[in-house]
Design a protein around this motif. Sequence first.
Motif, PDB file in Angstrom:
ATOM      1  N   ARG A   1     -55.694 -17.179  43.623  1.00  0.00           N
ATOM      2  CA  ARG A   1     -55.513 -18.634  43.567  1.00  0.00           C
ATOM      3  C   ARG A   1     -55.832 -19.111  42.159  1.00  0.00           C
ATOM      4  N   PHE A   2     -55.201 -20.194  41.772  1.00  0.00           N
ATOM      5  CA  PHE A   2     -55.516 -20.804  40.487  1.00  0.00           C
ATOM      6  C   PHE A   2     -56.858 -21.506  40.604  1.00  0.00           C
ATOM      7  N   VAL A   3     -57.680 -21.379  39.559  1.00  0.00           N
ATOM      8  CA  VAL A   3     -58.996 -22.001  39.549  1.00  0.00           C
ATOM      9  C   VAL A   3     -58.936 -23.209  38.618  1.00  0.00           C
ATOM     10  N   VAL A   4     -59.342 -24.365  39.150  1.00  0.00           N
ATOM     11  CA  VAL A   4     -59.229 -25.631  38.438  1.00  0.00           C
ATOM     12  C   VAL A   4     -60.620 -26.208  38.192  1.00  0.00           C
ATOM     13  N   ARG A   5     -60.863 -26.596  36.932  1.00  0.00           N
ATOM     14  CA  ARG A   5     -62.115 -27.278  36.569  1.00  0.00           C
ATOM     15  C   ARG A   5     -61.736 -28.498  35.738  1.00  0.00           C
ATOM     16  N   ASN A   6     -62.258 -29.637  36.087  1.00  0.00           N
ATOM     17  CA  ASN A   6     -61.965 -30.891  35.377  1.00  0.00           C
ATOM     18  C   ASN A   6     -60.466 -31.160  35.266  1.00  0.00           C
ATOM     19  N   GLY A   7     -59.720 -30.850  36.338  1.00  0.00           N
ATOM     20  CA  GLY A   7     -58.291 -31.123  36.366  1.00  0.00           C
ATOM     21  C   GLY A   7     -57.413 -30.137  35.617  1.00  0.00           C
ATOM     22  N   GLU A   8     -58.018 -29.101  35.046  1.00  0.00           N
ATOM     23  CA  GLU A   8     -57.274 -28.120  34.258  1.00  0.00           C
ATOM     24  C   GLU A   8     -57.396 -26.731  34.868  1.00  0.00           C
TER      25      GLU A   8
ATOM     26  N   LEU B   1     -70.515 -18.965  43.702  1.00  0.00           N
ATOM     27  CA  LEU B   1     -69.764 -19.539  44.816  1.00  0.00           C
ATOM     28  C   LEU B   1     -70.183 -20.984  45.100  1.00  0.00           C
ATOM     29  N   GLU B   2     -71.418 -21.329  44.747  1.00  0.00           N
ATOM     30  CA  GLU B   2     -71.900 -22.697  44.969  1.00  0.00           C
ATOM     31  C   GLU B   2     -71.132 -23.711  44.130  1.00  0.00           C
ATOM     32  N   ALA B   3     -70.448 -23.255  43.075  1.00  0.00           N
ATOM     33  CA  ALA B   3     -69.699 -24.167  42.205  1.00  0.00           C
ATOM     34  C   ALA B   3     -68.343 -24.554  42.816  1.00  0.00           C
ATOM     35  N   ILE B   4     -67.947 -23.887  43.904  1.00  0.00           N
ATOM     36  CA  ILE B   4     -66.668 -24.228  44.546  1.00  0.00           C
ATOM     37  C   ILE B   4     -66.827 -25.564  45.260  1.00  0.00           C
ATOM     38  N   GLU B   5     -65.992 -26.518  44.854  1.00  0.00           N
ATOM     39  CA  GLU B   5     -66.029 -27.848  45.469  1.00  0.00           C
ATOM     40  C   GLU B   5     -65.111 -27.933  46.674  1.00  0.00           C
ATOM     41  N   ARG B   6     -63.892 -27.392  46.524  1.00  0.00           N
ATOM     42  CA  ARG B   6     -62.928 -27.396  47.630  1.00  0.00           C
ATOM     43  C   ARG B   6     -61.817 -26.409  47.321  1.00  0.00           C
ATOM     44  N   THR B   7     -61.054 -26.075  48.354  1.00  0.00           N
ATOM     45  CA  THR B   7     -59.926 -25.165  48.170  1.00  0.00           C
ATOM     46  C   THR B   7     -58.673 -25.809  48.744  1.00  0.00           C
ATOM     47  N   GLU B   8     -57.552 -25.425  48.185  1.00  0.00           N
ATOM     48  CA  GLU B   8     -56.242 -25.796  48.707  1.00  0.00           C
ATOM     49  C   GLU B   8     -55.465 -24.506  48.864  1.00  0.00           C
ATOM     50  N   GLU B   9     -54.231 -24.608  49.308  1.00  0.00           N
ATOM     51  CA  GLU B   9     -53.437 -23.412  49.591  1.00  0.00           C
ATOM     52  C   GLU B   9     -53.389 -22.441  48.414  1.00  0.00           C
ATOM     53  N   ASP B  10     -53.189 -22.945  47.199  1.00  0.00           N
ATOM     54  CA  ASP B  10     -53.071 -22.062  46.041  1.00  0.00           C
ATOM     55  C   ASP B  10     -54.049 -22.397  44.918  1.00  0.00           C
TER      56      ASP B  10
ATOM     57  N   ILE C   1     -58.337 -23.367  43.776  1.00  0.00           N
ATOM     58  CA  ILE C   1     -59.768 -23.483  44.040  1.00  0.00           C
ATOM     59  C   ILE C   1     -60.318 -24.437  42.988  1.00  0.00           C
ATOM     60  N   TYR C   2     -60.976 -25.481  43.423  1.00  0.00           N
ATOM     61  CA  TYR C   2     -61.556 -26.460  42.505  1.00  0.00           C
ATOM     62  C   TYR C   2     -63.042 -26.162  42.352  1.00  0.00           C
ATOM     63  N   VAL C   3     -63.482 -26.056  41.091  1.00  0.00           N
ATOM     64  CA  VAL C   3     -64.888 -25.743  40.821  1.00  0.00           C
ATOM     65  C   VAL C   3     -65.509 -26.835  39.965  1.00  0.00           C
ATOM     66  N   SER C   4     -66.814 -26.991  40.139  1.00  0.00           N
ATOM     67  CA  SER C   4     -67.577 -27.934  39.322  1.00  0.00           C
ATOM     68  C   SER C   4     -68.051 -27.205  38.066  1.00  0.00           C
ATOM     69  N   GLU C   5     -68.811 -27.894  37.259  1.00  0.00           N
ATOM     70  CA  GLU C   5     -69.358 -27.283  36.048  1.00  0.00           C
ATOM     71  C   GLU C   5     -70.258 -26.107  36.429  1.00  0.00           C
ATOM     72  N   PHE C   6     -70.304 -25.109  35.549  1.00  0.00           N
ATOM     73  CA  PHE C   6     -71.146 -23.937  35.762  1.00  0.00           C
ATOM     74  C   PHE C   6     -71.586 -23.441  34.394  1.00  0.00           C
ATOM     75  N   ASN C   7     -72.597 -22.587  34.367  1.00  0.00           N
ATOM     76  CA  ASN C   7     -73.104 -22.022  33.121  1.00  0.00           C
ATOM     77  C   ASN C   7     -72.104 -20.993  32.613  1.00  0.00           C
ATOM     78  N   GLU C   8     -71.370 -21.346  31.580  1.00  0.00           N
ATOM     79  CA  GLU C   8     -70.297 -20.487  31.101  1.00  0.00           C
ATOM     80  C   GLU C   8     -70.819 -19.178  30.502  1.00  0.00           C
TER      81      GLU C   8
END
Length: 88
Positions: free
Chosen positions: A6-13, A39-48, A50-57
């Motif tokens: 799945r594509f991983v999206v952070r801040n709309g990107e 895994l705690e950074a996952i906010e929600r998922t859609e079909e294709d 995964i939306y994630v919040s900020e995390f320690n890069e």
Amino acid sequence: MDLICRFVVRNGEVIGESIDVHKNRLVIKVKDKFLGIPLEAIERTEEDKIYVSEFNEEDAKRFGEIWLEEKSKPVSLEELKSYGFGGE
């Protein structure tokens, strides 16, 4: 829930694509490197997606390097046999 491919999206990107879940981390491929996002950074998922919040890069990069090293280890003949390969 399947989190792989799945594509991983952070801040709309879109920042990468998910390829594994390992030790409570979502492993994603970002260009030529790998990140391990908690895994705690996952906010929600859609079909294709995964939306994630900020995390320690930096932490995610370190985990990605460790994951790559661990997954790149050669497999011994004994391990192959234990999985049913190479038997007579």
